[in-house]
Scaffold this motif. Structure first.
Motif, PDB file in Angstrom:
ATOM      1  N   ALA A   1      -7.959  16.160   2.813  1.00  0.00           N
ATOM      2  CA  ALA A   1      -9.009  15.786   3.772  1.00  0.00           C
ATOM      3  C   ALA A   1      -8.597  14.551   4.572  1.00  0.00           C
ATOM      4  O   ALA A   1      -8.823  14.476   5.789  1.00  0.00           O
ATOM      5  N   ASP A   2      -7.988  13.573   3.915  1.00  0.00           N
ATOM      6  CA  ASP A   2      -7.531  12.369   4.614  1.00  0.00           C
ATOM      7  C   ASP A   2      -6.428  12.704   5.609  1.00  0.00           C
ATOM      8  O   ASP A   2      -6.394  12.175   6.729  1.00  0.00           O
ATOM      9  N   TYR A   3      -5.517  13.573   5.182  1.00  0.00           N
ATOM     10  CA  TYR A   3      -4.406  13.984   6.042  1.00  0.00           C
ATOM     11  C   TYR A   3      -4.923  14.707   7.284  1.00  0.00           C
ATOM     12  O   TYR A   3      -4.528  14.409   8.416  1.00  0.00           O
ATOM     13  N   GLN A   4      -5.840  15.654   7.082  1.00  0.00           N
ATOM     14  CA  GLN A   4      -6.389  16.414   8.198  1.00  0.00           C
ATOM     15  C   GLN A   4      -7.187  15.520   9.143  1.00  0.00           C
ATOM     16  O   GLN A   4      -7.114  15.674  10.365  1.00  0.00           O
ATOM     17  N   ASN A   5      -7.939  14.576   8.575  1.00  0.00           N
ATOM     18  CA  ASN A   5      -8.748  13.698   9.411  1.00  0.00           C
ATOM     19  C   ASN A   5      -7.880  12.819  10.296  1.00  0.00           C
ATOM     20  O   ASN A   5      -8.201  12.597  11.473  1.00  0.00           O
TER      21      ASN A   5
ATOM     22  N   SER B   1     -11.762  11.008   1.891  1.00  0.00           N
ATOM     23  CA  SER B   1     -11.949  10.988   0.444  1.00  0.00           C
ATOM     24  C   SER B   1     -12.680   9.727  -0.017  1.00  0.00           C
ATOM     25  O   SER B   1     -12.669   8.689   0.655  1.00  0.00           O
ATOM     26  N   ALA B   2     -13.303   9.838  -1.188  1.00  0.00           N
ATOM     27  CA  ALA B   2     -13.956   8.686  -1.803  1.00  0.00           C
ATOM     28  C   ALA B   2     -12.935   7.575  -2.075  1.00  0.00           C
ATOM     29  O   ALA B   2     -13.253   6.385  -1.976  1.00  0.00           O
ATOM     30  N   MET B   3     -11.708   7.986  -2.399  1.00  0.00           N
ATOM     31  CA  MET B   3     -10.634   7.030  -2.662  1.00  0.00           C
ATOM     32  C   MET B   3     -10.331   6.180  -1.426  1.00  0.00           C
ATOM     33  O   MET B   3     -10.221   4.947  -1.514  1.00  0.00           O
ATOM     34  N   LEU B   4     -10.221   6.810  -0.270  1.00  0.00           N
ATOM     35  CA  LEU B   4      -9.925   6.080   0.957  1.00  0.00           C
ATOM     36  C   LEU B   4     -11.120   5.233   1.383  1.00  0.00           C
ATOM     37  O   LEU B   4     -10.955   4.097   1.854  1.00  0.00           O
ATOM     38  N   LYS B   5     -12.331   5.746   1.210  1.00  0.00           N
ATOM     39  CA  LYS B   5     -13.524   4.958   1.523  1.00  0.00           C
ATOM     40  C   LYS B   5     -13.576   3.692   0.676  1.00  0.00           C
ATOM     41  O   LYS B   5     -13.898   2.611   1.171  1.00  0.00           O
ATOM     42  N   LYS B   6     -13.229   3.828  -0.603  1.00  0.00           N
ATOM     43  CA  LYS B   6     -13.223   2.662  -1.487  1.00  0.00           C
ATOM     44  C   LYS B   6     -12.185   1.645  -1.023  1.00  0.00           C
ATOM     45  O   LYS B   6     -12.445   0.436  -1.041  1.00  0.00           O
TER      46      LYS B   6
ATOM     47  N   LEU C   1       0.857  -1.179   0.000  1.00  0.00           N
ATOM     48  CA  LEU C   1       0.000   0.000   0.000  1.00  0.00           C
ATOM     49  C   LEU C   1       0.893   1.229   0.000  1.00  0.00           C
ATOM     50  O   LEU C   1       1.668   1.434   0.938  1.00  0.00           O
ATOM     51  N   VAL C   2       0.800   2.026  -1.051  1.00  0.00           N
ATOM     52  CA  VAL C   2       1.590   3.244  -1.159  1.00  0.00           C
ATOM     53  C   VAL C   2       0.704   4.424  -0.796  1.00  0.00           C
ATOM     54  O   VAL C   2      -0.285   4.702  -1.478  1.00  0.00           O
ATOM     55  N   ARG C   3       1.055   5.109   0.281  1.00  0.00           N
ATOM     56  CA  ARG C   3       0.268   6.244   0.763  1.00  0.00           C
ATOM     57  C   ARG C   3       0.893   7.561   0.321  1.00  0.00           C
ATOM     58  O   ARG C   3       2.078   7.637   0.015  1.00  0.00           O
ATOM     59  N   ASP C   4       0.079   8.604   0.289  1.00  0.00           N
ATOM     60  CA  ASP C   4       0.529   9.935  -0.130  1.00  0.00           C
ATOM     61  C   ASP C   4       1.205   9.881  -1.500  1.00  0.00           C
ATOM     62  O   ASP C   4       2.200  10.565  -1.758  1.00  0.00           O
TER      63      ASP C   4
END
Length: 218
Positions: free
Chosen positions: A164-168, A184-189, A131-134
């Protein structure tokens, strides 16, 4: 006996572990999360339980159990799902208990190289993913990153940087309250895709409802 004992190795995935654990709990599953990462990001994101030493005991946070002690067969028998933040070091438990290893990195070469120096996972006959983040939309391919990692990886997933993901994640960390309705929709998916693999007997509609409920932090 836990059907999922998942190690998250590399840079911390404390926010993903928290989000998944809350969704699983909303699905009625008994969940344990554990912190063996040198950053202790997961530990610092959870309120300290009075009178409980989580290095030797198990505490409960928002109906999820948390510990820093080494898991064993007796502990595994008590849970449906166990999510472990393992960092870059050798885990302090028998890694043959693992059902899956998710290597987490960003796109920096030095972190991929650090992950390549974790040989203790190499012979495990379990699924291994990267999993590659950021992630950034630049001319560095997944194949190039895999050539640095030098692991037997079955799947590569990229989560692009999202403010938004970073702030959350920061808010969860400081407030010690797991809410993620605004991610984000990306992270939810990504979370839903993981849940589909983890929980076989639940409909996708139920998974989405549990994600929505857990995301509100209630």
């Amino acid at each position: 006996m836990a059907s999922n004992v998942i190690a998250y190795a590399g840079i911390t995935g404390f926010d993903i572990i928290l989000y998944l654990s809350r969704i699983l709990q909303k699905l009625g599953r008994k969940v344990l999360i554990a912190d063996y990462n040198e950053t202790m990001a997961l530990t610092y994101s959870i309120p300290k339980a009075c009178g409980i030493d989580t290095f030797t005991e198990i505490s409960t946070y928002m109906n999820i159990d948390f510990t820093g002690k080494a898991i064993d067969e007796a502990i595994i028998a008590e849970y449906d799902d166990i999510l472990l933040d393992c960092g870059f070091g050798m885990p302090p438990f028998d890694i043959s208990f693992l059902t899956k290893v998710i290597f987490i990195s960003d796109m920096f070469e030095f972190n991929l190289k650090r992950l390549s120096q974790t040989p203790f996972y190499d012979r495990l006959p379990v699924k291994k993913e990267l999993l590659v983040r950021d992630a950034a939309d630049i001319d560095i391919t997944a194949d190039r990153m895999l050539s640095i990692l030098k692991k037997d990886i079955g799947k590569v997933q990229l989560l692009y940087h999202d403010e938004a993901d970073y702030q959350n994640a920061i808010l969860c960390h400081y407030n010690k309250l797991v809410r993620f309705a605004g991610i984000s929709a990306m992270l939810k998916k990504y979370l839903l895709d993981e849940l589909v693999l983890m929980v076989k007997d639940i409909s996708f509609r139920q998974l989405k409802a549990a994600l929505k409920k857990a995301g509100r932090g209630k």
